[in-house]
Design a protein around this motif. Structure first.
Motif, mmCIF file in Angstrom:
data_model
loop_
_atom_site.group_PDB
_atom_site.id
_atom_site.type_symbol
_atom_site.label_atom_id
_atom_site.label_comp_id
_atom_site.label_asym_id
_atom_site.label_seq_id
_atom_site.Cartn_x
_atom_site.Cartn_y
_atom_site.Cartn_z
ATOM 1 N N ILE A 225 67.201 40.777 22.225
ATOM 2 C CA ILE A 225 66.824 39.743 21.644
ATOM 3 C C ILE A 225 66.166 38.999 23.484
ATOM 4 N N SER A 226 64.488 38.769 22.733
ATOM 5 C CA SER A 226 63.370 37.945 24.277
ATOM 6 C C SER A 226 63.673 36.787 23.796
ATOM 7 N N ASN A 227 64.487 35.455 24.888
ATOM 8 C CA ASN A 227 64.666 34.528 24.806
ATOM 9 C C ASN A 227 65.277 34.308 22.963
ATOM 10 N N THR A 228 64.347 33.920 21.804
ATOM 11 C CA THR A 228 65.321 33.373 20.685
ATOM 12 C C THR A 228 64.560 34.534 19.485
ATOM 13 N N ASP A 229 63.951 35.380 19.774
ATOM 14 C CA ASP A 229 63.736 37.081 19.296
ATOM 15 C C ASP A 229 63.745 38.147 19.807
ATOM 16 N N PHE A 230 63.834 38.636 18.929
ATOM 17 C CA PHE A 230 63.831 40.486 18.406
ATOM 18 C C PHE A 230 62.691 40.665 19.432
ATOM 19 N N SER A 231 62.772 42.079 19.993
ATOM 20 C CA SER A 231 62.343 41.873 20.668
ATOM 21 C C SER A 231 62.217 43.433 21.241
ATOM 22 N N GLN A 232 61.272 44.497 21.454
ATOM 23 C CA GLN A 232 61.531 45.990 22.008
ATOM 24 C C GLN A 232 61.106 45.571 23.043
ATOM 25 N N ARG A 233 62.407 46.369 24.318
ATOM 26 C CA ARG A 233 62.350 46.362 26.046
ATOM 27 C C ARG A 233 61.246 47.505 26.044
#
Ligand SMILES: *[C@@H]1O[C@H](CO)[C@@H](O)[C@H](O)[C@H]1NC(C)=O
Ligand SMILES: *[C@@H]1O[C@H](CO)[C@@H](O)[C@H](O)[C@H]1NC(C)=O
Ligand SMILES: *[C@@H]1O[C@H](CO)[C@@H](O)[C@H](O)[C@H]1NC(C)=O
Ligand SMILES: *[C@@H]1O[C@H](CO)[C@@H](O)[C@H](O)[C@H]1NC(C)=O
Ligand SMILES: *[C@@H]1O[C@H](CO)[C@@H](O)[C@H](O)[C@H]1NC(C)=O
Ligand SMILES: *[C@@H]1O[C@H](CO)[C@@H](O)[C@H](O)[C@H]1NC(C)=O
Ligand SMILES: *[C@@H]1O[C@H](CO)[C@@H](O)[C@H](O)[C@H]1NC(C)=O
Ligand SMILES: *[C@@H]1O[C@H](CO)[C@@H](O)[C@H](O)[C@H]1NC(C)=O
Length: 635
Positions: A225-233
């Motif tokens: 989760i990046s900030n408040t969103d689902f993300s892919q590193r």
């Protein structure tokens, strides 16, 4: 005629001096994506400057006096030996090395602190950390037919396409088909076996985590989760914060092929800094010190901490890949029942079995009170819906407010459990003692400083009065044969900032805590508390076959950014002391781990150096590496 004359006058200097040297920064101005060689040409266009070296090195040498783990580095205990470094000898080497450019000097320092592998203790020269290099072939470590291997992420096309045509057009116009690499099995990288190259990146690029095994997982692409969103590193192999590499050579077997191919995959650099038009404005925007670089005297500024009565301690890493976070491709975002309290950094779900609740904690940052009410809302709904078991996912949780980790621990274990944190100290160096003495003389308290005693409690739980001197006399301590005196031992006072009532007993059955080991700072303290105080089952996914991996990444206690430490020094009125670090002349941040959290297993070992392995370890698969819900269901 007039126009002609003007033109002649304008051309005159060029005719006299020949063509002006091209400005390598102007050549990349206004572009989001640029070839790394062009970015590097701009970064290397600033000559080495001895004044800046002395300024930065003097600042760092004096900040290191506050770094709680300095003496551990002389001979880092197993399994953390890889981080061993004689910090003072390295500073002396950098002081006498001949550098051609400011970049060469700054990156040498950046690499040195990165390889200390303590995410709280790093030098960020903003001038040279303003690009992320991106390879359109992020790699993952997944198990296929019972064996782990390195693959180009199967979802690369959906994932990388989100960077937009400014990114993909570059590869199209170069005639490079990166899409066909998705899912390929990697058999060699830069002439090395894939896992050996992964180890090399873990050792030289990743940083942040003392444990090598944890850094191996940072090399790969993973969900977060990046900030408040689902993300892919993107991962540190395909998304490093530097522009040294222009391409990467792989041998791989594409999907549906049996033939090994050699490919040389180009990187493209993503600019993350402020707008500029040429070399001079690039320096102004990114490299010159600005109003936020150094600290301030809070007595003079009428400051009130975030509109709160007291300042809030933080413990978190800085992951530059958060600046341009790419979304998790939509097919992999959880589609099961969402639970209340999921609009912030926490995303909670009930799995389709209707028995299992999941709290995915992206970080401990953001809205301090909102985090607490989100925890309560999720747990209340789990109770209402008769959820019998709950798991916590801490994957890629980089930490945040110290007291939010303690809040979650206290809420899950109940107020009857008692003190929810660790025993803590800071380093009793002479300047730290002068700061505390000056704060007491000035009558300061925790509304303006982190150093005054009312930030802490005695070990019996009573808050210390602000006038109490807890650092002089100091307590003797010896590390690696060096005297390293600390303050008295103390507790945190987090309960003063809890805004939700705490149940007396545990509100639910916490089955286990899982992650990829990239669980930093506040997250590491929280998971270490669950292990040391509750023997909670810990589960880690990934890691190199045959290598160990800890369940916590980086277990410092409280971080001070350079500006925070400087604010303590200026507010105490001791900036003129010969031991005080000078203001930085460049835009940068030398942050450091300012407090130690001591292990309950061994009260003379910081939790950072206490080896704590997970109860269970599993491999990622093609179905789970980027799909949280599929992973939770498996777990
Ligand atoms: C592509 O880059 C240009 C500047 O080079 C920018 O103006 C434009 O907004 C970018 N497009 C997207 C979709 O990001
Ligand atoms: C070096 O940096 C200092 C501080 O920014 C500046 O005053 C000086 O002009 C620089 N020296 C050169 C040779 O550019
Ligand atoms: C670097 O070395 C020079 C020459 O020995 C010395 O004067 C200076 O103080 C050193 N700088 C730092 C930051 O230690
Ligand atoms: C993970 O993969 C390795 C081989 O790479 C295998 O030895 C191990 O048993 C697997 N672990 C689990 C839990 O399946
Ligand atoms: C690989 O082969 C399968 C089965 O023929 C096919 O469905 C799939 O699209 C192919 N994938 C690629 C990337 O060519
Ligand atoms: C806790 O310890 C401090 C320092 O020894 C002492 O002054 C204080 O009275 C104690 N508080 C309680 C409640 O025992
Ligand atoms: C912790 O739990 C494990 C099982 O998960 C058990 O084997 C072990 O004995 C427990 N340790 C303590 C100290 O209770
Ligand atoms: C929901 O997500 C799971 C896990 O990714 C997947 O298996 C399932 O097919 C999805 N269901 C729907 C209705 O999209």
């Amino acid at each position: 005629m007039h126009a002609f004359l003007t033109l002649c006058v304008a051309l005159l200097p060029l005719l006299v001096a020949g063509a002006p040297p091209a400005d390598p920064c102007a050549a990349i101005a206004g572009k989001t994506f640029v070839p790394p060689a062009d970015a590097l040409a701009c970064e290397k266009s600033f000559p080495f400057n001895e004044t800046l070296r002395q300024n930065v090195l003097t600042n760092m040498a004096r900040v290191f006096d506050f770094f709680t783990f300095e003496e551990y580095y002389l001979n880092s205990p197993p399994p953390f030996q890889e981080s061993t470094d004689n910090i003072r000898a390295t500073l002396a080497r950098i002081n006498t090395t001949v550098y051609k450019t400011d970049y060469d000097f700054s990156i040498d320092l950046y690499d040195f602190t990165t390889q200390l592998n303590d995410g709280h203790t790093r030098w960020f020269p903003n001038c040279y950390t303003s690009f992320q290099n991106i390879l359109p072939a992020p790699v993952v470590n997944i198990e296929v037919n019972g064996v782990q291997g390195v693959f180009v992420a199967p979802d690369s096309v959906e994932f990388i396409t989100q960077l937009g045509t400014n990114f993909t057009d570059f590869f199209d116009s170069a005639g490079f088909d990166w899409k066909r690499l998705a899912g390929a099995r990697v058999v060699e990288i830069e002439g090395q076996a894939p896992f050996d190259y992964v180890d090399f990146i873990a050792k030289t690029v990743s940083g942040n985590y003392l444990d090598h095994g944890v850094r191996v997982n940072s090399v790969f692409s993973s969900y977060r989760i990046s900030n408040t969103d689902f993300s892919q590193r993107i991962g540190d192999l395909a998304g490093p914060t530097d522009v040294k590499q222009t391409s990467l050579k792989m041998k791989l077997i594409p999907v549906n092929s049996t033939t090994v191919e050699s490919v040389d995959i180009p990187f493209l650099a993503n600019y993350l800094g402020l707008p500029f038009t040429d070399q001079a404005s690039f320096w102004e925007a990114n490299c010159a010190a600005n109003d936020a670089t150094n600290g301030v005297d809070l007595k003079a500024s009428g400051f009130r901490a975030q509109n709160r009565p007291r300042k809030l301690a933080t413990a978190h890493i800085i992951d530059k890949s958060q600046s341009n976070a790419i979304g998790l491709p939509p097919p992999f975002i959880p589609n099961t029942t969402t639970v209340a309290g999921s609009t912030g950094v926490i995303k909670s779900f009930i799995l389709p079995d209707k028995k299992t609740g999941v709290m995915f904690l992206g970080s401990f940052e953001g809205d301090f009170d909102g985090f607490q009410s989100d925890v309560v809302a999720a747990i209340k709904q789990f109770q209402t819906e008769k959820i019998t078991q709950v798991l916590l996912d801490l994957t890629n949780n980089g930490g945040g407010f110290v007291c939010l980790g303690q809040f979650l621990h206290q809420y899950l274990s109940g107020s009857n459990f008692g003190y929810p944190g660790f025993v803590s100290t800071n380093r009793a160096n002479p300047l730290a003692q002068k700061i505390v003495a000056a704060d007491i003389a000035l009558g300061l308290d925790d509304s303006l400083t982190f150093y005054t005693a009312d930030n802490w409690a005695f070990l019996n739980g009573t808050q210390m009065p602000p006038s109490f001197n807890y650092i002089n006399p100091s307590s003797p301590f010896v590390v690696n044969g060096r005297q390293d005196p600390t303050s008295q031992r103390f507790h945190d006072t987090c309960e003063l900032s809890f805004t939700q009532p705490i149940p007396r007993t545990p509100p639910l059955d916490l089955r286990f805590v899982l992650s990829n080991g990239n669980c930093a700072s506040t997250c590491a303290m929280f998971s270490t508390l669950m292990n040391e105080r509750h023997n909670t089952t810990t589960v880690v996914f990934g890691g190199r076959p045959g290598e160990s991996i800890q369940f916590k990444g980086m277990a410092g206690n409280q971080v001070l950014e350079w500006a925070d430490l400087d604010t303590e020094i200026k507010t105490a009125g001791v900036k003129d002391d010969p031991l005080a670090p000078p203001d930085l002349l460049v835009s940068g941040n030398f942050r450091h781990n300012w407090r130690t959290a001591w292990s309950f297993f061994d009260e003379n070992t910081p939790i950072a150096y206490e080896s704590e392995l997970p109860t269970l370890r599993f491999n990622y698969t093609a179905e789970t590496y980027n799909n949280p819900q599929a992973l939770w269901t498996f777990a």
